[in-house]
Motif scaffolding. Sequence first.
Motif, PDB file in Angstrom:
ATOM      1  N   GLU A   1      15.346 -33.060   0.208  1.00  0.00           N
ATOM      2  CA  GLU A   1      14.779 -31.905   0.899  1.00  0.00           C
ATOM      3  C   GLU A   1      13.797 -32.302   1.990  1.00  0.00           C
ATOM      4  OE1 GLU A   1      13.225 -30.259  -2.731  1.00  0.00           O
ATOM      5  OE2 GLU A   1      11.185 -30.785  -2.167  1.00  0.00           O
ATOM      6  N   PHE A   2      13.473 -31.316   2.813  1.00  0.00           N
ATOM      7  CA  PHE A   2      12.454 -31.463   3.849  1.00  0.00           C
ATOM      8  C   PHE A   2      11.886 -30.078   4.147  1.00  0.00           C
ATOM      9  CE2 PHE A   2      16.183 -30.309   6.245  1.00  0.00           C
ATOM     10  CZ  PHE A   2      15.699 -29.492   7.263  1.00  0.00           C
ATOM     11  N   THR A   3      10.739 -30.069   4.829  1.00  0.00           N
ATOM     12  CA  THR A   3      10.108 -28.807   5.215  1.00  0.00           C
ATOM     13  C   THR A   3       9.728 -28.868   6.692  1.00  0.00           C
ATOM     14  OG1 THR A   3       9.203 -28.534   2.993  1.00  0.00           O
ATOM     15  CG2 THR A   3       8.204 -27.207   4.732  1.00  0.00           C
ATOM     16  N   VAL A   4      10.060 -27.800   7.410  1.00  0.00           N
ATOM     17  CA  VAL A   4       9.664 -27.656   8.813  1.00  0.00           C
ATOM     18  C   VAL A   4       8.948 -26.329   8.993  1.00  0.00           C
ATOM     19  CG1 VAL A   4      11.458 -29.130   9.804  1.00  0.00           C
ATOM     20  CG2 VAL A   4      11.946 -26.707   9.428  1.00  0.00           C
ATOM     21  N   ALA A   5       8.164 -26.240  10.061  1.00  0.00           N
ATOM     22  CA  ALA A   5       7.492 -24.989  10.406  1.00  0.00           C
ATOM     23  C   ALA A   5       8.257 -24.333  11.551  1.00  0.00           C
ATOM     24  CB  ALA A   5       6.051 -25.261  10.818  1.00  0.00           C
TER      25      ALA A   5
ATOM     26  N   ASN B   1       5.587 -20.368   9.797  1.00  0.00           N
ATOM     27  CA  ASN B   1       6.134 -20.246   8.445  1.00  0.00           C
ATOM     28  C   ASN B   1       6.761 -21.568   8.045  1.00  0.00           C
ATOM     29  OD1 ASN B   1       5.821 -17.257   8.099  1.00  0.00           O
ATOM     30  ND2 ASN B   1       7.192 -17.250   9.855  1.00  0.00           N
ATOM     31  N   HIS B   2       6.708 -21.903   6.763  1.00  0.00           N
ATOM     32  CA  HIS B   2       7.308 -23.142   6.270  1.00  0.00           C
ATOM     33  C   HIS B   2       8.682 -22.851   5.676  1.00  0.00           C
ATOM     34  CE1 HIS B   2       3.357 -25.609   5.792  1.00  0.00           C
ATOM     35  NE2 HIS B   2       3.499 -25.101   6.997  1.00  0.00           N
ATOM     36  N   TRP B   3       9.666 -23.636   6.075  1.00  0.00           N
ATOM     37  CA  TRP B   3      11.041 -23.531   5.601  1.00  0.00           C
ATOM     38  C   TRP B   3      11.415 -24.850   4.956  1.00  0.00           C
ATOM     39  CZ3 TRP B   3      14.103 -19.129   6.519  1.00  0.00           C
ATOM     40  CH2 TRP B   3      13.515 -18.159   7.350  1.00  0.00           C
ATOM     41  N   THR B   4      11.656 -24.828   3.641  1.00  0.00           N
ATOM     42  CA  THR B   4      12.115 -26.015   2.927  1.00  0.00           C
ATOM     43  C   THR B   4      13.626 -25.884   2.750  1.00  0.00           C
ATOM     44  OG1 THR B   4      10.033 -26.311   1.776  1.00  0.00           O
ATOM     45  CG2 THR B   4      11.971 -27.342   0.784  1.00  0.00           C
ATOM     46  N   PHE B   5      14.352 -26.889   3.192  1.00  0.00           N
ATOM     47  CA  PHE B   5      15.808 -26.945   3.036  1.00  0.00           C
ATOM     48  C   PHE B   5      16.073 -28.023   2.003  1.00  0.00           C
ATOM     49  CE2 PHE B   5      15.123 -24.980   7.076  1.00  0.00           C
ATOM     50  CZ  PHE B   5      16.105 -24.013   7.154  1.00  0.00           C
ATOM     51  N   ALA B   6      16.715 -27.647   0.889  1.00  0.00           N
ATOM     52  CA  ALA B   6      16.827 -28.551  -0.249  1.00  0.00           C
ATOM     53  C   ALA B   6      18.153 -28.398  -0.964  1.00  0.00           C
ATOM     54  CB  ALA B   6      15.689 -28.272  -1.240  1.00  0.00           C
ATOM     55  N   THR B   7      18.571 -29.476  -1.625  1.00  0.00           N
ATOM     56  CA  THR B   7      19.777 -29.400  -2.444  1.00  0.00           C
ATOM     57  C   THR B   7      19.483 -28.729  -3.789  1.00  0.00           C
ATOM     58  OG1 THR B   7      19.367 -31.617  -3.299  1.00  0.00           O
ATOM     59  CG2 THR B   7      20.862 -31.427  -1.399  1.00  0.00           C
ATOM     60  N   PHE B   8      18.201 -28.666  -4.169  1.00  0.00           N
ATOM     61  CA  PHE B   8      17.819 -28.102  -5.471  1.00  0.00           C
ATOM     62  C   PHE B   8      18.006 -26.592  -5.480  1.00  0.00           C
ATOM     63  CE2 PHE B   8      14.629 -26.550  -8.569  1.00  0.00           C
ATOM     64  CZ  PHE B   8      15.096 -27.209  -9.691  1.00  0.00           C
ATOM     65  N   ALA B   9      18.848 -26.141  -6.419  1.00  0.00           N
ATOM     66  CA  ALA B   9      19.128 -24.704  -6.543  1.00  0.00           C
ATOM     67  C   ALA B   9      18.629 -24.153  -7.865  1.00  0.00           C
ATOM     68  CB  ALA B   9      20.635 -24.451  -6.404  1.00  0.00           C
ATOM     69  N   GLY B  10      17.842 -24.922  -8.587  1.00  0.00           N
ATOM     70  CA  GLY B  10      17.283 -24.411  -9.835  1.00  0.00           C
ATOM     71  C   GLY B  10      17.957 -24.996 -11.037  1.00  0.00           C
TER      72      GLY B  10
ATOM     73  N   HIS C   1      12.385 -21.227   0.632  1.00  0.00           N
ATOM     74  CA  HIS C   1      13.196 -22.315   0.096  1.00  0.00           C
ATOM     75  C   HIS C   1      14.654 -21.950   0.341  1.00  0.00           C
ATOM     76  CE1 HIS C   1      14.065 -25.609  -2.812  1.00  0.00           C
ATOM     77  NE2 HIS C   1      15.148 -24.899  -3.040  1.00  0.00           N
ATOM     78  N   VAL C   2      15.354 -22.784   1.092  1.00  0.00           N
ATOM     79  CA  VAL C   2      16.754 -22.530   1.435  1.00  0.00           C
ATOM     80  C   VAL C   2      17.599 -23.632   0.817  1.00  0.00           C
ATOM     81  CG1 VAL C   2      18.412 -22.200   3.309  1.00  0.00           C
ATOM     82  CG2 VAL C   2      16.012 -21.500   3.622  1.00  0.00           C
ATOM     83  N   VAL C   3      18.552 -23.256  -0.027  1.00  0.00           N
ATOM     84  CA  VAL C   3      19.432 -24.231  -0.668  1.00  0.00           C
ATOM     85  C   VAL C   3      20.549 -24.597   0.303  1.00  0.00           C
ATOM     86  CG1 VAL C   3      20.996 -24.662  -2.604  1.00  0.00           C
ATOM     87  CG2 VAL C   3      18.896 -23.323  -2.954  1.00  0.00           C
ATOM     88  N   THR C   4      20.755 -25.887   0.465  1.00  0.00           N
ATOM     89  CA  THR C   4      21.804 -26.380   1.350  1.00  0.00           C
ATOM     90  C   THR C   4      22.476 -27.595   0.730  1.00  0.00           C
ATOM     91  OG1 THR C   4      22.318 -27.215   3.571  1.00  0.00           O
ATOM     92  CG2 THR C   4      20.160 -27.797   2.665  1.00  0.00           C
ATOM     93  N   THR C   5      23.734 -27.753   1.005  1.00  0.00           N
ATOM     94  CA  THR C   5      24.452 -28.921   0.507  1.00  0.00           C
ATOM     95  C   THR C   5      24.226 -30.139   1.392  1.00  0.00           C
ATOM     96  OG1 THR C   5      26.427 -28.208   1.704  1.00  0.00           O
ATOM     97  CG2 THR C   5      26.260 -27.566  -0.620  1.00  0.00           C
ATOM     98  N   ASP C   6      23.707 -29.918   2.626  1.00  0.00           N
ATOM     99  CA  ASP C   6      23.550 -31.030   3.557  1.00  0.00           C
ATOM    100  C   ASP C   6      22.215 -30.938   4.304  1.00  0.00           C
ATOM    101  OD1 ASP C   6      23.862 -33.175   5.252  1.00  0.00           O
ATOM    102  OD2 ASP C   6      25.788 -32.499   6.082  1.00  0.00           O
ATOM    103  N   PRO C   7      21.109 -31.261   3.629  1.00  0.00           N
ATOM    104  CA  PRO C   7      19.810 -31.174   4.296  1.00  0.00           C
ATOM    105  C   PRO C   7      19.676 -32.108   5.503  1.00  0.00           C
ATOM    106  CG  PRO C   7      19.580 -32.253   2.172  1.00  0.00           C
ATOM    107  CD  PRO C   7      20.979 -31.735   2.255  1.00  0.00           C
TER     108      PRO C   7
END
Length: 133
Positions: free
Chosen positions: A115-119, A124-133, A81-87
Motif C-alpha cells: 500500500e501507499f498513501t497520497v494527498a 485528503n489522504h487516499w490509501t491504495f492497498a491490497t488489504f481488503a479486510g 482506503h481504496v482496495v486495489t489489486t495493483d497499488p
Amino acid sequence: MAVRASGVRQQSIWASVVSDDAGALRDWLLALGFTEDLLIPGEDDGSIHHCQLDWPDGGRVMLSSTGERPTPCRPGTSSLHVVTTDPDAVMERARALEARVVHDVVDQTDYPSREFTVADPDGNHWTFATFAG
C-alpha cells in the motif's frame, strides 16, 4: 439539465468528499483510475452539486463542491482506503500527477497488504492497498 447514470449499482458504503475545486479533484481521481458514474453540475460555473465515481475493483466515492450541499464535511479532512489489486500501477499514475506522497509503497509486516498513501489537491489522504479486510 440532462443527468446520466451508468446504471451500475454499488453494494457498499460510499465515501463523501467535499472540495473547494471539485472539478480538479474529479479530474485527479479519474486520472488515478476512477470512472464517472454520475455528474450533476452545481449552481455556479464549474461547480459540482453531486458526482459519483466508481473504483474498478468495487466501491464508489461521492464528490461535491464546497457550499453545494449542507454537510459538516470540509475539504482536506477525509482519509480514504481504496482496495486495489495493483497499488504499484496506481502509484505510477499518482506520481504522473505529481501527487504529494504521504507514505511511499510498502509491504506491511503486521497484516497482508502492499500500500501507499497520497494527498489529493485538497489535502485528503487516499490509501491504495491490497488489504481488503
